[in-house]
Design a protein around this motif. Structure first.
Motif, short mmCIF file in Angstrom:
data_model
loop_
_atom_site.label_atom_id
_atom_site.label_comp_id
_atom_site.label_asym_id
_atom_site.label_seq_id
_atom_site.Cartn_x
_atom_site.Cartn_y
_atom_site.Cartn_z
N GLN A 13 0.85 -1.19 0.00
CA GLN A 13 0.00 0.00 0.00
C GLN A 13 0.89 1.25 0.00
N VAL A 14 0.51 2.25 -0.76
CA VAL A 14 1.27 3.49 -0.84
C VAL A 14 1.06 4.27 0.46
N PRO A 15 2.13 4.81 1.03
CA PRO A 15 1.97 5.62 2.25
C PRO A 15 1.08 6.83 1.99
N GLU A 16 0.27 7.16 2.95
CA GLU A 16 -0.70 8.26 2.80
C GLU A 16 0.00 9.60 2.55
N VAL A 17 1.14 9.80 3.18
CA VAL A 17 1.88 11.06 3.00
C VAL A 17 2.33 11.20 1.55
N LEU A 18 2.84 10.14 0.99
CA LEU A 18 3.29 10.16 -0.39
C LEU A 18 2.12 10.35 -1.34
N ARG A 19 1.03 9.70 -1.05
CA ARG A 19 -0.17 9.83 -1.88
C ARG A 19 -0.68 11.27 -1.87
N GLU A 20 -0.72 11.90 -0.72
CA GLU A 20 -1.17 13.29 -0.63
C GLU A 20 -0.22 14.23 -1.36
N LYS A 21 1.06 13.99 -1.27
CA LYS A 21 2.04 14.84 -1.96
C LYS A 21 1.86 14.75 -3.47
N VAL A 22 1.69 13.54 -3.97
CA VAL A 22 1.48 13.36 -5.41
C VAL A 22 0.17 14.01 -5.84
N MET A 23 -0.89 13.83 -5.06
CA MET A 23 -2.17 14.43 -5.42
C MET A 23 -2.11 15.95 -5.36
N ASP A 24 -1.39 16.51 -4.40
CA ASP A 24 -1.22 17.96 -4.34
C ASP A 24 -0.49 18.48 -5.57
N ASP A 25 0.54 17.76 -5.99
CA ASP A 25 1.29 18.16 -7.19
C ASP A 25 0.40 18.10 -8.43
N ILE A 26 -0.42 17.06 -8.52
CA ILE A 26 -1.32 16.94 -9.66
C ILE A 26 -2.35 18.06 -9.65
N ARG A 27 -2.87 18.40 -8.48
CA ARG A 27 -3.84 19.50 -8.38
C ARG A 27 -3.22 20.83 -8.79
N LEU A 31 -4.44 23.08 -11.89
CA LEU A 31 -4.82 24.48 -11.69
C LEU A 31 -4.03 25.39 -12.63
N SER A 32 -2.74 25.13 -12.77
CA SER A 32 -1.91 25.94 -13.67
C SER A 32 -2.38 25.82 -15.11
N LEU A 33 -2.70 24.62 -15.53
CA LEU A 33 -3.19 24.43 -16.90
C LEU A 33 -4.55 25.08 -17.10
N ASP A 34 -5.42 25.01 -16.11
CA ASP A 34 -6.73 25.65 -16.21
C ASP A 34 -6.60 27.17 -16.29
#
Length: 64
Positions: A13-27, A31-34
């Motif tokens: 399972q992916v650590p929650e901290v890493l998952r949140e960091k990746v999702m924040d980067d994707i967001r 946002l920048s593209l939008d």
């Protein structure tokens, strides 16, 4: 920087901290593209308005 995904075992399972960091980067990227799409593609006149207002302000300041 090392790729953190290479360290993940297939069934681990992916650590929650890493998952949140990746999702924040994707967001942030989304946002920048939008914002770029909104300003440059849908309302390109807004760029001209922004640059035009700063040019007019500079011209007015020089004329005083």
């Amino acid at each position: 920087m090392d790729n953190p995904f290479k360290q993940i075992i297939e069934h681990q399972q992916v650590p929650e901290v890493l998952r949140e960091k990746v999702m924040d980067d994707i967001r942030l990227i989304k946002l920048s593209l939008d914002m770029a799409d909104l300003v440059a593609i849908k309302y390109p006149s807004s760029i001209l308005d922004i640059f035009g207002s700063t040019t007019k302000k500079k011209d007015n300041d020089k004329n005083k």
